[in-house]
Design a protein around this motif. Structure first.
Motif, PDB file in Angstrom:
ATOM      1  N   ASP A 727       0.807  -1.217   0.000  1.00  0.00           N
ATOM      2  CA  ASP A 727       0.000   0.000   0.000  1.00  0.00           C
ATOM      3  C   ASP A 727       0.840   1.267   0.000  1.00  0.00           C
ATOM      4  OD1 ASP A 727      -2.216   1.619   0.221  1.00  0.00           O
ATOM      5  OD2 ASP A 727      -1.991   1.707   2.403  1.00  0.00           O
ATOM      6  N   ALA A 752      -1.091  -6.226  -5.023  1.00  0.00           N
ATOM      7  CA  ALA A 752      -2.320  -5.771  -4.379  1.00  0.00           C
ATOM      8  C   ALA A 752      -3.406  -6.817  -4.480  1.00  0.00           C
ATOM      9  CB  ALA A 752      -2.791  -4.461  -5.016  1.00  0.00           C
ATOM     10  N   THR A 753      -3.304  -7.689  -5.484  1.00  0.00           N
ATOM     11  CA  THR A 753      -4.356  -8.697  -5.643  1.00  0.00           C
ATOM     12  C   THR A 753      -4.024  -9.998  -4.914  1.00  0.00           C
ATOM     13  OG1 THR A 753      -3.316  -9.160  -7.740  1.00  0.00           O
ATOM     14  CG2 THR A 753      -5.364  -7.891  -7.796  1.00  0.00           C
ATOM     15  N   HIS A 852      -2.753 -12.943   2.640  1.00  0.00           N
ATOM     16  CA  HIS A 852      -2.766 -12.185   1.386  1.00  0.00           C
ATOM     17  C   HIS A 852      -3.620 -12.836   0.336  1.00  0.00           C
ATOM     18  CE1 HIS A 852      -0.231  -9.101   2.865  1.00  0.00           C
ATOM     19  NE2 HIS A 852      -0.513  -8.442   1.731  1.00  0.00           N
ATOM     20  N   ILE A 855      -6.931 -11.526   1.277  1.00  0.00           N
ATOM     21  CA  ILE A 855      -6.981 -10.101   0.870  1.00  0.00           C
ATOM     22  C   ILE A 855      -7.161 -10.015  -0.637  1.00  0.00           C
ATOM     23  CG2 ILE A 855      -5.638  -7.972   0.725  1.00  0.00           C
ATOM     24  CD1 ILE A 855      -4.345  -8.835   3.431  1.00  0.00           C
ATOM     25  N   VAL A 859     -10.012  -8.169  -2.677  1.00  0.00           N
ATOM     26  CA  VAL A 859      -9.685  -7.145  -3.679  1.00  0.00           C
ATOM     27  C   VAL A 859     -10.384  -7.471  -4.988  1.00  0.00           C
ATOM     28  CG1 VAL A 859      -7.812  -6.290  -5.146  1.00  0.00           C
ATOM     29  CG2 VAL A 859      -7.535  -6.336  -2.649  1.00  0.00           C
ATOM     30  N   SER A 871      -4.916  -1.801  -6.902  1.00  0.00           N
ATOM     31  CA  SER A 871      -4.291  -1.016  -5.834  1.00  0.00           C
ATOM     32  C   SER A 871      -5.317  -0.203  -5.089  1.00  0.00           C
ATOM     33  CB  SER A 871      -3.245  -0.049  -6.361  1.00  0.00           C
ATOM     34  OG  SER A 871      -2.526  -0.597  -7.360  1.00  0.00           O
ATOM     35  N   PHE A 874      -7.210  -2.409  -2.791  1.00  0.00           N
ATOM     36  CA  PHE A 874      -6.374  -2.789  -1.661  1.00  0.00           C
ATOM     37  C   PHE A 874      -6.312  -1.661  -0.639  1.00  0.00           C
ATOM     38  CE2 PHE A 874      -2.259  -3.120   0.473  1.00  0.00           C
ATOM     39  CZ  PHE A 874      -2.342  -4.420   0.976  1.00  0.00           C
TER      40      PHE A 874
END
Ligand code: ADP
Length: 905
Positions: A727, A752-753, A852, A855, A859, A871, A874
């Motif tokens: 980030d 970010a993905t 992640h 996450i 995302v 991004s 995220f």
């Protein structure tokens, strides 16, 4: 009272009222109204044996409120009831109503008072009191009768008073008129002597013919002006003689057509030179005329010269025609015309209509037409006018063949002072007849002498001025304000010398236009006016003129004032040029405004900073380069407030956000102050600005980097570290970040993905991270695809790549920040991984991967639902995690479970 008696009484009263109306109507004085009116009332002794008419005195006239005007108390020979009548009258005035009062003894039994109000008044001015021998106040017929009698008295009084007032007024007017005529006659007479004494020696000198050319020309001009002045004086004198009845025609046998043809021959060329057609129709007349030649000529010449004066284009026609027992002379023009409402007025003396912009001259005294009318009437004829604005006019003179006989007995009675055609032509010549009449600017090498623009509608005066001033100046001549403005715009003079009264745009208007024109604004303008007096000159100066001279002016004074004004203007413009040159040469952006904020100047550096040019102006606050109040209210208010502080305190410093014309944000450091000039107070506001957009961005980046670095240090799990890195790097370098974490025996990559395998990455990015990319885009200052963050010590393979949306240059400052962050990131990864047992390390890494993955899935949902980039999605997760104080992986899990947004999940 019986029916018959009642009818008799009514008849008697009607008869009395009719006679009263006659008596009052015929009376010529107030006293006659009172006396004759009371006499008529006395004839009705059946109703009243005594009559009093009392006048109400104005309050404050002593303690008597009424005075007896006329009384005829037959039944009160000793006047014993006079006092009662007086008292009752006062009571009636006080109440405003009729009053009755019973009496005892002496024959009268009742007094009755009727207040009289004059038409148009509100309170009584008279009281009619009658004394009767029987009680009558209850008899409606009687009270009506007295009321009507009162109205008749009131009408008689009121009418006469009004008449007297009117008489008084017209008497005063007549006296004034006579006084004016006498004054004119005296003045004109007095003026003729000195004029004659100027003209005679002048003629003498001129006739010798041995003068140098220049002196000869000047004196010839003086003579033509003396001739004009003499003619004006003669006209005034004639006019006052007409008024005094001291002009009469000298009747002789006349060949009218021949006289008219002579006038045509002389006047024609002037008309043609003015670009007008002259049509003439002069047939022979069936009879010979017996008239006054000077008067006839004066009439026709006045009409012709008016026609020429008020006809800008088209034609003038002079025609003669026999009509009945006389003939008509008509002068028709296609000129500006006269509105019906003004047609009567123009024949009154001294009457002129407002200056018309299309007239050839604004000279004149307004007695020409009055003269035409008087003279025509003296010859037994009359004048008719038919005219329409913008169409033209026809003046028709109708004359008999023989002028009425007059007794020429009285002394000093004679015809008008003869004024030949030549005299009229001299007048006409001085008007603007078109190109030929305008004084040509004397030829002289331009350049070395200052250029002076003379604006004057009198061709004589402008010719004179351009002649005498051409030794010092190159002179241009304009006939009115509009022409002057056009000339000044096409070639800027060094000064303007302008008449005030001109057709079209006058001198005041010209000053206004010059001051409003940015290219002419600082030109000195001197006004030249025939109106003397402090008021006139203050008005001129208030309009923005630099100086004001009154005609007749002294030539050396005019020269001195022209020179000093031109010098002052030159000093001013030298100052201004210096200032402009200095401002331009400054490397820093400079803006100068007046104290209202209106920008008067800024330099190129400022133009580059904000993207606006002076020609896009005028600029006043809020300036277009201030932040947009709609989208950026805080920044807008900050700079607006600073501007206020500047005006209050006189100085201001600070760094402000601005908006470039392209919309991009720029930062500038301001240094501003209010400039005060001795005697002129606060004169200007000076601002210098330095573009600190880069410094500002660098500072913000360093602050952000320090914060991210601190977060790395404080993080205690790999999971957290990766979140901060993905980030933080994205926000800092404005691109998509890919972070690679290397621990003992393991290398994992995150975007970010979510976690990705190296071979799942785009090849170029994989190569960058592996350090195997050979592309050399490190050319200093060149645009690159992204920025690589490699720690200085080769601690494993922990590193990151931020891919820019668009290739761009990376500043040295950015590179330093990137290196520092890469170092602290690698250190933090090492710290987290080396703490604890190997198994723990493994678990730590797996937890990071696992979280992640969660996450990344969250995302993915957000990307799909809100059309965000990975991004951005995220970041929104991370922001929500910080705001709600929930670990990012827990939040991601909730998003996956509930399908809600991170803020609500
Ligand atoms: P002056 O010409 O000196 O002003 P006059 O008595 O000759 O005085 O004329 C009075 C006014 O009548 C002028 O000011 C002008 O406004 C108007 N006038 C006279 N003749 C004409 C014309 N032929 N066309 C239009 N207006 C006229």
């Amino acid at each position: 009272m019986s029916e018959a008696e009642r009818a008799d009484a009514a008849a008697l009263r009607l008869g009395i009222l009719a006679r009263l109306a006659d008596a009052v109507g015929l009376a010529e004085t107030l006293e006659q109204v009172a006396r004759r009116g009371v006499a008529v009332l006395r004839q009705n002794d059946a109703d009243h044996a005594a009559v009093w008419l009392l006048e109400v005195l104005q309050p404050g006239y002593g303690d008597t409120a009424a005075t007896v005007l006329a009384d005829a108390p037959v039944a009160d020979p000793d006047h014993v009831h006079g006092l009662d009548a007086h008292a009752l009258a006062i009571a009636a005035v006080a109440s405003g109503r009729p009053e009755a009062h019973p009496l005892t003894g002496h024959g009268l039994v009742e007094l009755y008072a009727q207040p009289v109000v004059e038409p148009g008044q509100t309170s009584p001015s008279l009281v009619l009191v009658v004394g009767s021998t029987q009680p009558l106040s209850g008899d409606a017929g009687f009270t009506d009768y007295l009321e009507v009698a009162g109205v008749l008295f009131g009408a008689g009084y009121g009418g006469l008073r009004e008449l007297a007032q009117e008489r008084q007024q017209s008497e005063t007017l007549r006296e004034l008129d006579a006084a004016k005529s006498a004054f004119l006659a005296n003045v004109s007479h007095e003026l003729r002597t000195p004029l004659a004494l100027i003209a005679a020696p002048l003629d003498d000198v001129l006739q010798r013919g041995d003068l140098p050319t220049l002196a000869g020309d000047r004196l010839a001009m003086v003579r033509s002006q003396v001739v004009r002045l003499t003619r004006m004086v003669d006209a005034m004198l004639d006019f006052s003689r007409i008024e005094a009845g001291r002009i009469a025609p000298t009747v002789v046998e006349l060949d009218v057509p021949a006289i008219l043809r002579t006038i045509v021959a002389a006047f024609g060329p002037a008309i043609e030179r003015a670009g007008l057609r002259f049509d003439v129709e002069i047939p022979e007349l069936p009879r010979t005329a017996f008239l006054d030649q000077d008067m006839l000529e004066r009439i026709v010449l006045n009409l012709l010269s008016n026609a020429l004066k008020y006809t800008p284009r088209g034609s003038i026609t002079l025609s003669l025609a026999p009509v009945g027992d006389g003939f008509e002379i008509a002068v028709t023009d296609t000129g500006i015309g006269i509105a019906v409402r003004d047609q009567e007025r123009i024949f009154a003396r001294f009457e002129q209509l407002p200056r018309h912009s299309r007239a050839r001259s604004t000279e004149g005294a307004g007695i020409g037409l009055a003269m035409v009318k008087e003279l025509s009437e003296l010859l037994g004829g009359r004048v008719d006018l038919r005219s329409a604005p913008a169409r033209g006019s026809t003046f028709t003179i109708r004359l008999p063949y023989r002028a009425p006989a007059v007794a020429l007995a009285a002394e000093g009675v004679r015809s008008v002072t003869p004024r030949g055609v030549a005299a009229f032509l001299a007048d006409v010549e001085s008007w603007d007849l078109g190109p030929a009449a305008v004084a040509p600017a004397p030829v002289a090498a331009p350049g070395d002498r200052p250029l002076l623009l003379v604006v004057e509608d009198s061709a004589d005066l402008s010719r004179y001025l351009s002649e005498v001033l051409s030794d010092t100046y190159e002179v241009m001549v304009a006939a009115d304000g509009l022409q002057a403005l056009a000339m000044a715009r096409s070639r800027r003079p060094d000064a303007i010398l302008s008449d005030v009264m001109m057709p079209g745009l006058d001198g005041f208007g010209l000053v206004g236009e010059v001051r409003a024109d940015p290219h002419l604004r600082d030109l000195p303008v001197l006004l030249l006016s025939a109106r003397a007096g402090l008021e006139a000159s203050t008005a001129g100066l208030a309009q923005g003129a630099d100086d004001y001279l009154v005609k007749p002016f002294d030539l050396s004074d005019l020269r001195a004032r022209l020179a000093s004004n031109i010098r002052r203007a030159a000093d001013r413009s030298a100052d201004a040029s210096w200032r402009r040159a200095i401002v331009r040469s400054l490397h820093e952006a400079v803006v100068i405004s007046d104290t209202s904020g209106l920008i008067t100047e800024f330099n190129d550096a400022f133009r580059r900073l904000v993207g606006w040019s002076m020609s896009d102006g005028p600029f006043s606050p809020p300036y277009p380069w201030w932040p947009d109040p709609a989208t950026d209210p805080e920044a807008f208010e900050r700079i607006e407030e600073a501007n206020r502080v500047l005006l209050d305190d006189g100085v201001m410093e600070g760094e402000f956000q601005l908006r470039h014309r392209s919309g991009r944000t720029v930062w500038a450091s301001y240094n501003a102050s209010v400039v005060e000039l001795p005697g002129r107070g606060r004169a200007a506001v000076l601002k210098t600005l330095r573009d600190v957009t880069r410094d500002h961005a660098a500072r913000v980046r360093r602050q952000d980097a320090a914060r991210i670095s601190a977060e790395f240090t404080n993080a205690d799990s790999l999971e957290q570290l990766v979140g901060i890195a993905v980030d933080g790097l994205h926000a800092l370098f404005d691109g998509d970040s890919t972070v690679q974490v290397a621990g003992p025996g393991v290398v994992q990559t995150f975007t970010a993905t979510g976690p990705v395998e190296l071979d799942g990455l785009p090849a170029a990015i994989a190569a960058r991270l592996a350090g195997t990319d050979g592309t050399d885009d490190s050319e200093p200052g060149g645009a690159v695809q992204g920025i690589l963050l490699v720690p200085p010590s080769t601690l494993g393979g922990t590193r990151a790549w931020v891919q820019f949306g668009e290739p761009r240059a990376v500043s040295a400052d950015e590179q330093i920040v990137a290196d520092m962050l890469a170092g602290s990131f690698a250190l933090a990864v090492d710290r987290v991984l080396t703490v604890g047992e190997l198994a723990d390390k493994q678990a730590n890494l797996e937890r990071a991967i696992e979280s992640h993955r969660l996450i990344g899935q969250a995302v993915g949902i957000l990307v799909e639902r809100h059309r965000l980039t990975p991004s951005q999605a995220f970041q929104s997760l991370r922001r929500a995690s910080q705001d709600r104080n929930i670990r990012i992986r827990d939040l991601a899990a909730r998003v996956l479970e509930t399908g809600l947004d991170p803020d609500a999940a």
